[in-house]
Scaffold this motif. Structure first.
Motif, mmCIF file in Angstrom:
data_model
loop_
_atom_site.group_PDB
_atom_site.id
_atom_site.type_symbol
_atom_site.label_atom_id
_atom_site.label_comp_id
_atom_site.label_asym_id
_atom_site.label_seq_id
_atom_site.Cartn_x
_atom_site.Cartn_y
_atom_site.Cartn_z
ATOM 1 N N ASP A 137 0.823 -1.214 0.000
ATOM 2 C CA ASP A 137 0.000 0.000 0.000
ATOM 3 C C ASP A 137 0.858 1.265 0.000
ATOM 4 O O ASP A 137 0.329 2.384 0.039
ATOM 5 C CB ASP A 137 -0.918 0.019 1.228
ATOM 6 C CG ASP A 137 -1.988 -1.050 1.182
ATOM 7 O OD1 ASP A 137 -2.351 -1.464 0.068
ATOM 8 O OD2 ASP A 137 -2.454 -1.481 2.251
ATOM 9 N N PHE A 138 2.152 1.099 -0.049
ATOM 10 C CA PHE A 138 3.084 2.207 0.002
ATOM 11 C C PHE A 138 3.927 2.214 -1.267
ATOM 12 O O PHE A 138 4.327 1.157 -1.724
ATOM 13 C CB PHE A 138 3.981 2.030 1.244
ATOM 14 C CG PHE A 138 5.044 3.066 1.375
ATOM 15 C CD1 PHE A 138 4.766 4.280 1.985
ATOM 16 C CD2 PHE A 138 6.326 2.845 0.883
ATOM 17 C CE1 PHE A 138 5.746 5.248 2.097
ATOM 18 C CE2 PHE A 138 7.303 3.818 0.991
ATOM 19 C CZ PHE A 138 7.014 5.020 1.605
ATOM 20 N N PRO A 139 4.234 3.356 -1.860
ATOM 21 C CA PRO A 139 3.836 4.710 -1.454
ATOM 22 C C PRO A 139 2.442 5.112 -1.932
ATOM 23 O O PRO A 139 1.911 6.087 -1.415
ATOM 24 C CB PRO A 139 4.905 5.593 -2.097
ATOM 25 C CG PRO A 139 5.337 4.836 -3.308
ATOM 26 C CD PRO A 139 5.214 3.374 -2.963
ATOM 27 N N VAL A 140 1.881 4.399 -2.913
ATOM 28 C CA VAL A 140 0.497 4.613 -3.318
ATOM 29 C C VAL A 140 -0.177 3.251 -3.316
ATOM 30 O O VAL A 140 0.444 2.250 -3.676
ATOM 31 C CB VAL A 140 0.396 5.254 -4.725
ATOM 32 C CG1 VAL A 140 -1.061 5.482 -5.117
ATOM 33 C CG2 VAL A 140 1.157 6.567 -4.773
ATOM 34 N N MET A 141 -1.431 3.223 -2.908
ATOM 35 C CA MET A 141 -2.117 1.943 -2.743
ATOM 36 C C MET A 141 -2.653 1.383 -4.052
ATOM 37 O O MET A 141 -3.352 2.092 -4.783
ATOM 38 C CB MET A 141 -3.317 2.124 -1.816
ATOM 39 C CG MET A 141 -2.937 2.425 -0.406
ATOM 40 S SD MET A 141 -4.394 2.731 0.594
ATOM 41 C CE MET A 141 -4.836 4.344 0.001
#
Lengths: 698, 698
Positions: A654-658
């Motif tokens: 989920d990192f850095p964008v999910m």
């Protein structure tokens, strides 16, 4: 959901441009307000002597739609056939909430062309506040830079005040356990390191430990706390912008693909009315709800094209997002995104060919800025036909008797999409219309996690409950929920409906036919027990508890063979319910999230599941409070409230964008049609790449 | 599921043609049997002196895959790097079940090029029988026409014997409550009116009240019962063939659309190996299981393209379909479609451009007919890239701090599809691979309901429990379930895995940090309690009971920051479990359908959830029986068994052909990658119709 450090995502345009964009399209009574109308509403409110206090800020300006019977007469003709239906002229009104003199003012404004006048005014006396404005947030963002304790906190962390930025967070409601500040409209502020040269991911670098309290009406910091210093997570590896992560672009890639429609699109948009295949509906826009689907009806092609009503009005009523960290800087993270921030106001401009495929068409929205002037929300709704490779129905007949042949009808659907970016989170909110008569409501979540800075760099260092997952060094992705609550005023083949629980219950075989059994070796089976929900208490269902088909039926309409016409609910994932304690403050505000399903009698004023004034609401004006009256819902004009719910335990992916995750609800005709409505649908043309039959029938 | 009156859907081809279709492709050890190999296996079995009895019928011929460690060495190289991996030559063997002399014979056959020899032989002594053969069914279909009681029953109903046809239905198992017939291999037969001039929908016109018992080895009717006469439903309105329902085609229609891939397809098929984006896997075919996905691994592009294992082998193990009518003619409708009829043997030829979009490629399968000769199952698997208009991830950054920009990555997936038509029902079975690392397993149901004739023409006439819905005049759509059980041998980043229940549990805020609380007004929250399943009993989960994230993790592999690498299960609708009584016979055979999730240690022989001999199985050799040993599943080579379940209450729309309804399971990387694997994926090219950015960064 969430952490709207920089919530303002819509381009402000001048009223002149906005008005130019409004066309000569003849109004439908449910059309959203135009730029011209918003301008006129502003003028009327500012000209009204009823509220002389200044400054006056506009927090909500939206259509006050005509009464439902009038809209129904307009759209479908009166029941007595005397009315002239679409020739009717209905009153055109707006509902406005503005703040002035420390009070929330409500106006009803009559709109006539480019003129408008205030019809009524009231002052809100109860708890809660209207949505934040862009102005609220932008003005508050400037305060910390000159607030000495904050400057000192930043210095103490080895940072420069110029490289931090702060955002406004709703503070929730915690009764007497939070300071009252004399009833002032206060919010909290939290901050992050902002250095776009290092990373665009501002949420990844919280200035943890610092919380401010801001009075949004006085626009001043009135509370401050720097509890503890935590390591600021590093910027490296947090960026997601294409021009920063590549080239080379080493991530997995599929080749480009474009849907081509050789005969063109199949839908027609006239103003806000959409016609497609067997569907007709109206697409509206509201700065709080976002997309509003109204007057959805399906043509019964087996009944000579009879137009049959399905949904009077559907929209996202609220998105409740409680975080699960009780710590001082986090306990109040209990957002009601629609009521506090506004889904329409935060709708993102859709990226052509990416957010929506190349065959999409786009719609704009208009809402009022805090100064009352129209703001154009460009390309915030798209409509496209979805060719996902699915099959609407099929059957292959075997060769044993008769002949080997297949009949297959591919499935094409129409999607109405909006993406709402509430700070860190991006919600893709789809209404998918199917030729079979279904409406599928899909919530897809992407965006950026709310992150908490922590001093740990490895899981092995952690001994206590961090209330989240260590997703990278010095960073916790905090546990939270998403509860997306839909207002679905289903009107199945008419206004008066009942809510049916067809309970699927196990039975033992008695061996006696009179009791449903039979003299056979089978010992058990299940059957369906029909239960009509008489009152609101019976209309509340936790769908995970016991199996049942849940239907909205029209008890006065039956199929030829006598089944009640209806639509049923088909939940598709994301059926979580709230785990908060009943006596906890956020739960009292959103207690309706303990059940996915509520059914209420229609009441024009009951639109917002967390109440009209959801910001710091106390639960006295929410869906659960209304339902305590336990009104009759049998053979009435009733409304379905359905909550798509997810417990979100973050993971490193989920990192850095999910990556997107989805949940859905389908409402599907169930004894509504006499039979499968797609039997007389033409099969695809034969072509070298497309045959629909591999053999003749016997 | 179900009522395979005319189950035989595959074109028989001569062995010569089938062999010509086999190519010079160098074998992968998991490749399905070729036509040449099947021919050689047949010759070896028939030449073997071990079973002299004739006639000998082949019921199952499939790959006896090499032992897992050998396949792993072949595919990935030995752990000690000494082996030569794909240069290895592994034994090539088949497993055969044949009936001769009233016994079920098992053969292991060694295959060497176009020669083969029997390695071992055994006689099955326990309960149960192998799958029906096409021969069984076709031969049995001919019996009723010359069986006088049946001819009389038909006459009694005013029908001509020439206009009826009968099919073979498994009789289930009901212990001593059913006649034993001396242990003979018996089935039931039921009949329908067959008149393709009137309708192709043979299932819509049952000759209700008549059941026969057929001895399939002796091929004779040995039991007969005509309990009662019911009205035969009319043919009118039941047909679904395009040339019978139109023109005019008055049903709702969307315009044609085709996915165009300007750069071509993104996947490569070499023999049975598929490479696409970050995925590699092997697609096999088995006459019982249908599609078999093996050796699925994902390239970790952020780790230099490291190939990481996800799924050793996945396939549909069983489809259990119990009907809910205890009546004499219906109680035994408790089908195990894979074990009784064979999913691969009943795979439908996919209709190009309709069952799969125009950009699909197709694979054939080969299986053995009852005579042992190869049967070509043409175009039974398709692979295509799916452009559904979804988004893999996105974020819009607000204008407040920094700059307004959006980053969006569209989602493209790779689908591997098979459609299995078991008599009346059509199952579309998809394996959808996602670049984010997920595998989504989708079951879509269409086809035709099993219908029961009844004398009622209107719901008002009905007083008793009809065990179904009156869906048209004289026709009940009988209540039933579908339980599609997957064998998913997940090997997350290696062979030894553990099954983790991350239980999501509510907590009260103690106010004390040492216990997870905090001195703040929040009264409650939830947290995650990590639980390792030690043994099989702890590996059984009803996912509707309490919220939890369920993961397969590799306890010996951690991310850099210390999280166990894993994949989690995301159920997406269709989470029904069996409601049958534990002591009921069908439940004893399929007791594993009381929980969606079971986890067992890998055992090469444990493939079939209802047992190797599922036909008339007794539950002594099924998933639940194996699990009673309660073996250790912690840090072992473990297998996930997941059941997609639906309670099907029919509605009128399900007639005459059912609109598709779906359920799914996704297995999704969860702390498997260090971060979202798609961050370095190239955004779509800008074009007039496709821009991926609306503004620069600040």
């Amino acid at each position: 959901m969430g952490h709207p450090v920089v919530a303002v995502a819509i381009v402000f345009v001048s009223a002149a441009i906005a008005m130019a964009a409004s066309s000569q399209y003849s109004h439908h009574p449910l059309d959203p307000l135009t730029a011209t109308e918003i301008t006129a509403i502003r003028a009327a409110v500012l000209a009204s002597p009823l509220v002389p206090a200044r400054p006056l800020f506009f927090h909500y300006v939206g259509l006050d739609e005509p009464d439902k019977p009038d809209v129904l007469s307009y759209a479908y003709g009166a029941a007595d056939a005397a009315a002239t239906s679409s020739q009717m002229t209905l009153p055109r009104r707006a509902f406005v909430i503005a703040r002035a003199g420390g009070q929330s003012h409500e106006f009803t404004v009559d709109i006539a062309a480019d003129n408008a006048s205030v019809l009524s005014h009231a002052v809100h006396r109860g708890p809660g506040f209207p949505m934040f404005t862009d102005e609220d947030q932008i003005a508050a963002m400037a305060l910390p830079y000159t607030y000495p304790p904050f400057v000192e906190s930043v210095r103490r962390r080895g940072l420069d005040v110029g490289e931090v930025g702060c955002g406004v967070l709703s503070r929730g409601w915690f009764g007497a356990e939070q300071p009252a500040y004399g009833g002032a409209r206060v919010a909290k502020m939290k901050c992050v390191v902002v250095d776009y040269n290092a990373t665009a991911n501002i949420y990844a670098r919280p200035v943890e430990g610092v919380v401010m309290v801001v009075d949004l009406d006085r626009m001043a910091i009135i509370g401050y706390r720097d509890r503890a210093v935590f390591t600021v997570p590093k910027a490296e590896g947090t960026d997601y912008r294409a021009d920063k992560v590549g080239p080379p672009f080493t991530g997995p890639a599929a080749p480009p693909g474009v849907v081509v429609q050789p005969e063109g699109r199949g839908f027609h948009v006239h103003g806000h009315l959409v016609k497609w295949a067997n569907w007709e509906f109206h697409v509206g826009f509201d700065m709080r709800a976002g997309t509003v689907i109204s007057l959805a009806s399906v043509n019964d092609t087996d009944a000579g094209g009879l137009k049959r009503r399905v949904l009077y009005r559907g929209f996202v009523s609220e998105i409740f997002v409680p975080y699960m960290d009780p710590e001082e800087e986090w306990y109040f993270h209990t957002f009601t995104d629609a009521g506090e921030y506004g889904l329409g106001a935060l709708a993102s401009q859709l990226q052509r060919g990416v957010d929506c495929p190349a065959n999409a068409v786009y719609m704009d929205g208009y809402y009022a800025g805090s100064d009352g002037k129209p703001v154009k929300a460009e390309d915030v709704i798209c409509l496209f036909e979805r060719y996902a490779g699915d099959v609407a129905w099929r059957h292959t007949n075997g060769i044993g008797l008769g002949g080997l042949f297949s009949e297959v009808r591919p499935d094409v659907t129409l999607v109405v999409r909006m993406v709402v970016t509430v700070g860190n989170y991006d919600y893709t909110l789809d209404w998918e219309f199917k030729t079979v008569g279904s409406i599928k409501i899909v919530v897809s979540l992407s965006g950026i996690l709310e992150m908490k800075a922590i001093n740990y760099t490895h899981v092995d260092q952690i001994r206590e409950d961090t209330h989240g997952t260590l997703i990278t060094e010095n960073t916790i992705g905090v546990y939270h929920d998403h509860f997306v609550t839909y207002h679905l005023d289903l009107d199945i083949d008419g206004t008066r409906n009942s809510f049916i629980k067809n309970n699927i219950v196990p039975k033992r075989n008695t061996g006696v036919r009179a009791t449903g059994g039979a003299p056979a070796p089978r010992r058990s089976y299940w059957t369906v027990l029909y239960e009509v929900a008489e009152t609101e208490a019976e209309g509340q269902v936790n769908i995970n508890s016991a199996p049942a088909d849940l239907l909205f039926v029209n008890p006065s309409k039956k199929t030829k063979i006598g089944n009640e016409v209806g639509y049923r609910l088909i939940p598709t994932g994301a059926t979580a319910t709230s785990l908060l304690a009943d006596d906890d403050y956020p739960e009292r505000r959103a207690s309706y999230t303990k059940k996915q399903v509520w059914v209420t009698p229609y009441n024009k004023s009951e639109k917002w599941a967390s109440g009209l004034y959801a910001e710091q609401s106390t639960g006295d004006d929410n869906l659960a409070a209304w339902s305590k009256r336990n009104r009759s819902i049998k053979d009435e004009d009733i409304v379905l409230w359905y909550t798509v719910g997810l417990h979100h335990v973050p993971y490193q992916e989920d990192f850095p964008v999910m990556p997107t995750i989805s949940g859905a609800l389908e409402v599907r005709p169930s004894n509504f049609f006499e039979r499968n409505p797609l039997i007389r649908t033409k099969p695809p043309e034969n072509s070298p790449n497309c045959s629909c039959s591999i053999g003749g029938s016997a």
